[in-house]
Design a protein around this motif. Sequence first.
Motif, PDB file in Angstrom:
ATOM      1  N   LEU A  83      51.288 -43.029  55.150  1.00  0.00           N
ATOM      2  CA  LEU A  83      50.369 -44.039  55.679  1.00  0.00           C
ATOM      3  C   LEU A  83      51.079 -45.361  55.943  1.00  0.00           C
ATOM      4  CD1 LEU A  83      47.197 -43.378  53.505  1.00  0.00           C
ATOM      5  CD2 LEU A  83      47.431 -43.028  55.964  1.00  0.00           C
ATOM      6  N   GLY A  84      52.172 -45.599  55.221  1.00  0.00           N
ATOM      7  CA  GLY A  84      52.909 -46.828  55.444  1.00  0.00           C
ATOM      8  C   GLY A  84      53.601 -46.868  56.791  1.00  0.00           C
ATOM      9  N   SER A  85      53.861 -45.708  57.370  1.00  0.00           N
ATOM     10  CA  SER A  85      54.571 -45.670  58.652  1.00  0.00           C
ATOM     11  C   SER A  85      53.796 -44.951  59.750  1.00  0.00           C
ATOM     12  CB  SER A  85      55.931 -44.976  58.468  1.00  0.00           C
ATOM     13  OG  SER A  85      55.748 -43.666  57.961  1.00  0.00           O
ATOM     14  N   GLY A  86      52.589 -44.480  59.459  1.00  0.00           N
ATOM     15  CA  GLY A  86      51.814 -43.740  60.449  1.00  0.00           C
ATOM     16  C   GLY A  86      50.367 -44.174  60.498  1.00  0.00           C
ATOM     17  N   GLN A  87      49.640 -43.613  61.453  1.00  0.00           N
ATOM     18  CA  GLN A  87      48.234 -43.965  61.640  1.00  0.00           C
ATOM     19  C   GLN A  87      47.348 -43.160  60.680  1.00  0.00           C
ATOM     20  OE1 GLN A  87      50.074 -43.039  64.711  1.00  0.00           O
ATOM     21  NE2 GLN A  87      50.691 -45.174  64.543  1.00  0.00           N
ATOM     22  N   LEU A  88      46.297 -43.795  60.225  1.00  0.00           N
ATOM     23  CA  LEU A  88      45.315 -43.130  59.372  1.00  0.00           C
ATOM     24  C   LEU A  88      44.702 -41.937  60.097  1.00  0.00           C
ATOM     25  CD1 LEU A  88      43.907 -43.424  56.601  1.00  0.00           C
ATOM     26  CD2 LEU A  88      42.183 -44.820  57.730  1.00  0.00           C
ATOM     27  N   SER A  89      44.501 -42.063  61.404  1.00  0.00           N
ATOM     28  CA  SER A  89      43.895 -41.001  62.206  1.00  0.00           C
ATOM     29  C   SER A  89      44.821 -39.806  62.398  1.00  0.00           C
ATOM     30  CB  SER A  89      43.507 -41.550  63.591  1.00  0.00           C
ATOM     31  OG  SER A  89      42.608 -42.627  63.477  1.00  0.00           O
ATOM     32  N   VAL A  90      46.088 -39.954  62.027  1.00  0.00           N
ATOM     33  CA  VAL A  90      47.043 -38.846  62.120  1.00  0.00           C
ATOM     34  C   VAL A  90      47.299 -38.227  60.749  1.00  0.00           C
ATOM     35  CG1 VAL A  90      49.424 -38.220  62.681  1.00  0.00           C
ATOM     36  CG2 VAL A  90      48.166 -39.782  64.169  1.00  0.00           C
ATOM     37  N   VAL A  91      47.515 -39.087  59.749  1.00  0.00           N
ATOM     38  CA  VAL A  91      47.910 -38.613  58.426  1.00  0.00           C
ATOM     39  C   VAL A  91      46.815 -37.775  57.782  1.00  0.00           C
ATOM     40  CG1 VAL A  91      48.574 -39.323  56.100  1.00  0.00           C
ATOM     41  CG2 VAL A  91      49.516 -40.520  58.079  1.00  0.00           C
ATOM     42  N   THR A  94      34.923 -39.593  49.757  1.00  0.00           N
ATOM     43  CA  THR A  94      35.545 -40.541  48.827  1.00  0.00           C
ATOM     44  C   THR A  94      37.049 -40.591  49.034  1.00  0.00           C
ATOM     45  OG1 THR A  94      33.828 -39.933  47.225  1.00  0.00           O
ATOM     46  CG2 THR A  94      35.650 -41.259  46.420  1.00  0.00           C
ATOM     47  N   PHE A  95      37.672 -39.446  49.264  1.00  0.00           N
ATOM     48  CA  PHE A  95      39.108 -39.430  49.548  1.00  0.00           C
ATOM     49  C   PHE A  95      39.408 -40.154  50.866  1.00  0.00           C
ATOM     50  CE2 PHE A  95      39.706 -35.685  46.600  1.00  0.00           C
ATOM     51  CZ  PHE A  95      40.586 -36.355  45.762  1.00  0.00           C
ATOM     52  N   GLY A  96      38.499 -40.060  51.830  1.00  0.00           N
ATOM     53  CA  GLY A  96      38.690 -40.781  53.084  1.00  0.00           C
ATOM     54  C   GLY A  96      38.733 -42.283  52.875  1.00  0.00           C
ATOM     55  N   MET A  97      37.822 -42.798  52.028  1.00  0.00           N
ATOM     56  CA  MET A  97      37.839 -44.232  51.723  1.00  0.00           C
ATOM     57  C   MET A  97      39.076 -44.605  50.925  1.00  0.00           C
ATOM     58  SD  MET A  97      34.920 -46.594  49.887  1.00  0.00           S
ATOM     59  CE  MET A  97      35.093 -45.815  48.269  1.00  0.00           C
ATOM     60  N   THR A  98      39.487 -43.743  49.999  1.00  0.00           N
ATOM     61  CA  THR A  98      40.695 -44.009  49.218  1.00  0.00           C
ATOM     62  C   THR A  98      41.909 -44.132  50.129  1.00  0.00           C
ATOM     63  OG1 THR A  98      39.768 -42.731  47.372  1.00  0.00           O
ATOM     64  CG2 THR A  98      42.130 -43.182  47.314  1.00  0.00           C
ATOM     65  N   ALA A  99      41.990 -43.282  51.151  1.00  0.00           N
ATOM     66  CA  ALA A  99      43.100 -43.349  52.098  1.00  0.00           C
ATOM     67  C   ALA A  99      43.070 -44.654  52.885  1.00  0.00           C
ATOM     68  CB  ALA A  99      43.047 -42.155  53.050  1.00  0.00           C
ATOM     69  N   ALA A 100      41.873 -45.119  53.256  1.00  0.00           N
ATOM     70  CA  ALA A 100      41.761 -46.388  53.977  1.00  0.00           C
ATOM     71  C   ALA A 100      42.248 -47.551  53.116  1.00  0.00           C
ATOM     72  CB  ALA A 100      40.313 -46.612  54.405  1.00  0.00           C
ATOM     73  N   LEU A 101      41.874 -47.554  51.839  1.00  0.00           N
ATOM     74  CA  LEU A 101      42.339 -48.600  50.933  1.00  0.00           C
ATOM     75  C   LEU A 101      43.849 -48.497  50.713  1.00  0.00           C
ATOM     76  CD1 LEU A 101      39.407 -48.374  48.373  1.00  0.00           C
ATOM     77  CD2 LEU A 101      39.872 -50.295  49.909  1.00  0.00           C
ATOM     78  N   MET A 102      44.350 -47.271  50.663  1.00  0.00           N
ATOM     79  CA  MET A 102      45.792 -47.071  50.530  1.00  0.00           C
ATOM     80  C   MET A 102      46.525 -47.625  51.749  1.00  0.00           C
ATOM     81  SD  MET A 102      47.890 -43.479  50.013  1.00  0.00           S
ATOM     82  CE  MET A 102      46.747 -42.937  48.743  1.00  0.00           C
ATOM     83  N   TRP A 160      37.359 -44.701  59.867  1.00  0.00           N
ATOM     84  CA  TRP A 160      37.999 -45.911  59.343  1.00  0.00           C
ATOM     85  C   TRP A 160      39.096 -46.395  60.289  1.00  0.00           C
ATOM     86  CZ3 TRP A 160      37.470 -49.417  55.503  1.00  0.00           C
ATOM     87  CH2 TRP A 160      36.560 -49.151  54.475  1.00  0.00           C
ATOM     88  N   GLY A 161      39.923 -45.464  60.750  1.00  0.00           N
ATOM     89  CA  GLY A 161      41.028 -45.843  61.616  1.00  0.00           C
ATOM     90  C   GLY A 161      40.577 -46.496  62.906  1.00  0.00           C
ATOM     91  N   VAL A 162      39.535 -45.928  63.524  1.00  0.00           N
ATOM     92  CA  VAL A 162      39.071 -46.441  64.818  1.00  0.00           C
ATOM     93  C   VAL A 162      38.220 -47.697  64.661  1.00  0.00           C
ATOM     94  CG1 VAL A 162      37.646 -45.892  66.834  1.00  0.00           C
ATOM     95  CG2 VAL A 162      39.193 -44.169  65.897  1.00  0.00           C
ATOM     96  N   LEU A 163      37.280 -47.675  63.717  1.00  0.00           N
ATOM     97  CA  LEU A 163      36.298 -48.764  63.606  1.00  0.00           C
ATOM     98  C   LEU A 163      36.802 -49.957  62.816  1.00  0.00           C
ATOM     99  CD1 LEU A 163      33.068 -46.645  62.987  1.00  0.00           C
ATOM    100  CD2 LEU A 163      33.929 -47.571  65.155  1.00  0.00           C
TER     101      LEU A 163
END
Length: 298
Positions: free
Chosen positions: A59-67, A164-172, A233-236
């Motif tokens: 996630l540090g080097s890629g898009q949330l919508s890809v990872v 919940t994991f989706g939100m955790t990834a956004a916070l990450m 999360w990635g788009v909005l």
Amino acid sequence: MLAAVANALASALQRKAAREEPAEENLTVRLVWHLLHRPVWFGGILAVIAGFLLQAVALGSGQLSVVQPLLSLELPAALIFSGFFFGSRLGPREWGASAIMAVGLAGLLITLGPSSGRTSSVSWTAWLIGCGANMSLVAAGVLWGRSVSGARRAAVLGATTGATFGMTAALMKGMTNAFSRGLVAVFTSWQLWAMIVAGAGAMFLLQSAMHAGKLLATQPGLTMADPVVAILWGVLVFHEKVRGGLFILLAVLAAAAVAAAVMVLSRSPLLSGESGAHEDADEAGREKDAGSRRQDDA
């Protein structure tokens, strides 16, 4: 991809530990207390930590919508681990569905074509609205899960865990932006501590979902809700750009192929031990084990 493999190993080990607990401990702290006494469960936790670190790097080097969509590949990886643990082999159904899932994910990412967002420019308002909406969805899922039982509870809690994991990834993803300013900035960022709380909640829901019923019911919602929520999360929120028009229709078709493959893979007997009947026998014996467990605790 490596994070998906680590998560698959964690799923197999935690399922092995959680399915041996009595049914009345679902959605209770007592379930976690008993799991703490099982070495196989700790093996699953170590795999979770490895998956977390690998996901953070991605996630540090890629898009949330890809990872996050790529993490869905943990399902076919879980089949491979299950076959190894229980001495079974993947049949034509498992290999075929795994291939369809891989092609579907590739088609989804190619048609959407996500581009980099603006992680550093996410406003407080966007964070509050995103977290509030996501937490409301999770709360509704928990309340719904408590009102039903059996396979329906497992399915609802599986989807809730995925959200919940989706939100955790956004916070990450938000936390990784602070890493460029040093470790001090990381440990003082609110996203880190919010991610820890969300991740702990996701782990608790995951144990309850696995304990509530078979992976046949749990896995589809768990696998699909995570990338869907992450893409939103990635788009909005992170302003990642995706293609529109005809590409959206093609993306929907690709997502449908992935969903169909997930349903087929979730029905594999490899995900429930040596066979579905084997897991049924385990579940039928829970009540018998519960009595002796209570005596031991006393």
